[in-house]
Design an enzyme around this catalytic site. Structure first.
Site, PDB file in Angstrom:
ATOM      1  N   ASP A  87       0.858  -1.190   0.000  1.00  0.00           N
ATOM      2  CA  ASP A  87       0.000   0.000   0.000  1.00  0.00           C
ATOM      3  C   ASP A  87       0.893   1.239   0.000  1.00  0.00           C
ATOM      4  OD1 ASP A  87      -2.095   1.737   0.147  1.00  0.00           O
ATOM      5  OD2 ASP A  87      -2.753   1.153   2.151  1.00  0.00           O
ATOM      6  N   ASP A 114      -2.798   2.422  -6.400  1.00  0.00           N
ATOM      7  CA  ASP A 114      -1.653   2.501  -5.490  1.00  0.00           C
ATOM      8  C   ASP A 114      -1.548   1.338  -4.505  1.00  0.00           C
ATOM      9  OD1 ASP A 114      -3.844   3.141  -3.952  1.00  0.00           O
ATOM     10  OD2 ASP A 114      -2.873   4.786  -2.887  1.00  0.00           O
ATOM     11  N   GLU A 115      -2.188   0.221  -4.789  1.00  0.00           N
ATOM     12  CA  GLU A 115      -2.077  -0.920  -3.882  1.00  0.00           C
ATOM     13  C   GLU A 115      -2.321  -2.225  -4.622  1.00  0.00           C
ATOM     14  OE1 GLU A 115      -5.224  -1.466  -0.956  1.00  0.00           O
ATOM     15  OE2 GLU A 115      -6.376   0.114  -1.950  1.00  0.00           O
TER      16      GLU A 115
END
Length: 415
Positions: free
Chosen positions: A19, A115-116
């Site tokens: 993350d 973004d993860e």
């Protein structure tokens, strides 16, 4: 190698959840190192002082600045706040580079957002222990891309996601099933990944307030109140999650959506419907650009008092055009808006599949209608995209253009 193999479970899995920390702000800092150590926010037009904070750096958070806060309020809390307009092209490129780095460690990667993502490193013992691999990933992202991340290490997806949230920024957390009673169960159900405000309210109504109470609750009562999703949540509260990392989702789309957070509460239905139409158009363009169709349209209404209503409409046939998306969204709006002032509005197309793979149940009339209008609609969109303004419009659109353009009103009000 045999010794390292002993660091991995004989039968279970080892899952990482990576993350990125304050992703948009971190990308801006990586792009412009002079921003390092400064309170930074990614937001709307700082000159007009009407923008909304999309994200901010940890230095900005020390002043009490948070996501969705009006920019003027953030400036009041931190006069020296540095503001950058969002650069989504830059963020998408950084996301691509991030997943390229992750793919060096394993092919078993499942992105869940820009973004993860999850990694299954069960068979990666030749690279080192799970903790060593997590450290290598974190260091690679930091040194090569100047992007910090937190990583959760666990035997399944739910626990890995939970673990990655425990230490930020630049944290690495190991969460085992035996840790659940001490580390997870005391938390409120609102803190559990996968439980939103409405689900939490339903659980509270049956006297379930903590994750421990959810884990130990009566299965029949939970199912009656929430349905199958409630049973899935109960299993995860016990530490069980059978979902696997799905590499096929690299490049696939679960949903296509857009939302707008207003800088002030809105209660005029015409303006809200205009926004709904604008969001529907954006979703339509993104679907068409990727050659996707949708079988389900969802709207989200977030009221001034933070109440959130999410409603969806199942469709018989696949849709992708602005008109059809707006029609479904506006019907949902009229059915579920209670007249109170709104802070956020969103439209999302779900149950996505490739247009070439969709099977549309057509009668003769709908087939002829679609066949005739599809080339024309494509030409209209191409011309409008080329000149940047709606040169060509349908008659129904012209009826709504008697006042100044929505884009101008949007910029004047919120940007």
């Amino acid at each position: 190698m045999s010794t390292m193999r002993e660091m991995y479970p004989k039968n279970g899995r080892v899952i990482l959840h990576v993350d990125m920390n304050c992703f948009f702000a971190s990308v801006e800092i990586a792009h412009d190192p002079s921003l390092q150590g400064k309170p930074l926010a990614v937001a709307g037009n700082e000159k007009e002082r009407k923008g909304i904070i999309i994200t901010c750096s940890y230095e900005a958070r020390e002043y009490g600045i948070r996501t969705t806060m009006p920019l003027w309020e953030a400036k009041r809390l931190c006069p020296q706040l540095v503001v950058r307009r969002p650069n989504f092209t830059l963020y998408r490129e950084a996301s691509f580079q991030m997943f390229q780095v992750l793919s060096r460690f394993t092919e078993k990667i499942q992105p869940v957002s820009i973004d993860e993502g999850y990694l299954d490193i069960t068979d990666c013992y030749a690279l080192g222990s799970p903790l060593e691999i997590a450290k290598m990933i974190q260091q690679a992202l930091l040194t090569e891309l100047q992007l910090p991340c937190s990583i959760g290490i666990a035997p399944n997806l739910f626990l890995a996601k939970t673990a990655s949230d425990m230490k930020k920024p630049l944290g690495i957390t190991v969460l085992r099933k035996r840790d659940i009673p001490e580390m997870i169960w005391p938390l409120s159900v609102e803190a559990m990944h996968g439980i939103g405000e409405k689900t939490a309210e339903k659980l509270n109504e049956i006297h379930i307030h903590t994750i421990e109470q959810l884990a130990k609750g009566d299965e029949h009562i939970i199912r009656a109140k929430i349905g199958k999703h409630g049973i899935d949540l109960q299993k995860r509260a016990k530490g069980t999650d059978d979902r696997e990392v799905d590499p096929s989702q690299m490049g696939q789309h679960k949903s296509v959506g857009n939302s707008m957070t207003f800088s002030k509460d809105m209660d005029e239905e015409k303006e809200l419907l205009d926004m709904l139409e604008r969001l529907s158009k954006s979703v339509s363009k993104r679907l068409q650009k990727r050659t996707l169709v949708s079988y389900n349209i969802q709207i989200m209404i977030k009221y001034h008092d933070r109440r959130t209503v999410t409603r969806s409409k199942q469709l018989k046939n696949a849709i992708w055009e602005e008109r059809d998306i707006f029609q479904a969204a506006s019907r949902l709006w009229k059915q579920h808006w209670d007249g109170d002032s709104v802070r956020l509005l969103g439209v999302t197309a779900t149950e996505i599949e490739w247009k070439t793979e969709s099977v549309k149940q057509l009668d003769l009339f709908s087939f002829e209608e679609d066949a005739k209008k599809e080339p024309l609609l494509a030409v209209i969109d191409q011309i409008n995209d080329k000149y940047g303004t709606p040169i060509l419009q349908r008659g129904s659109q012209l009826l709504r253009k008697q006042e100044k353009s929505f884009q101008q009103k949007l910029e004047n009000k919120f940007m």
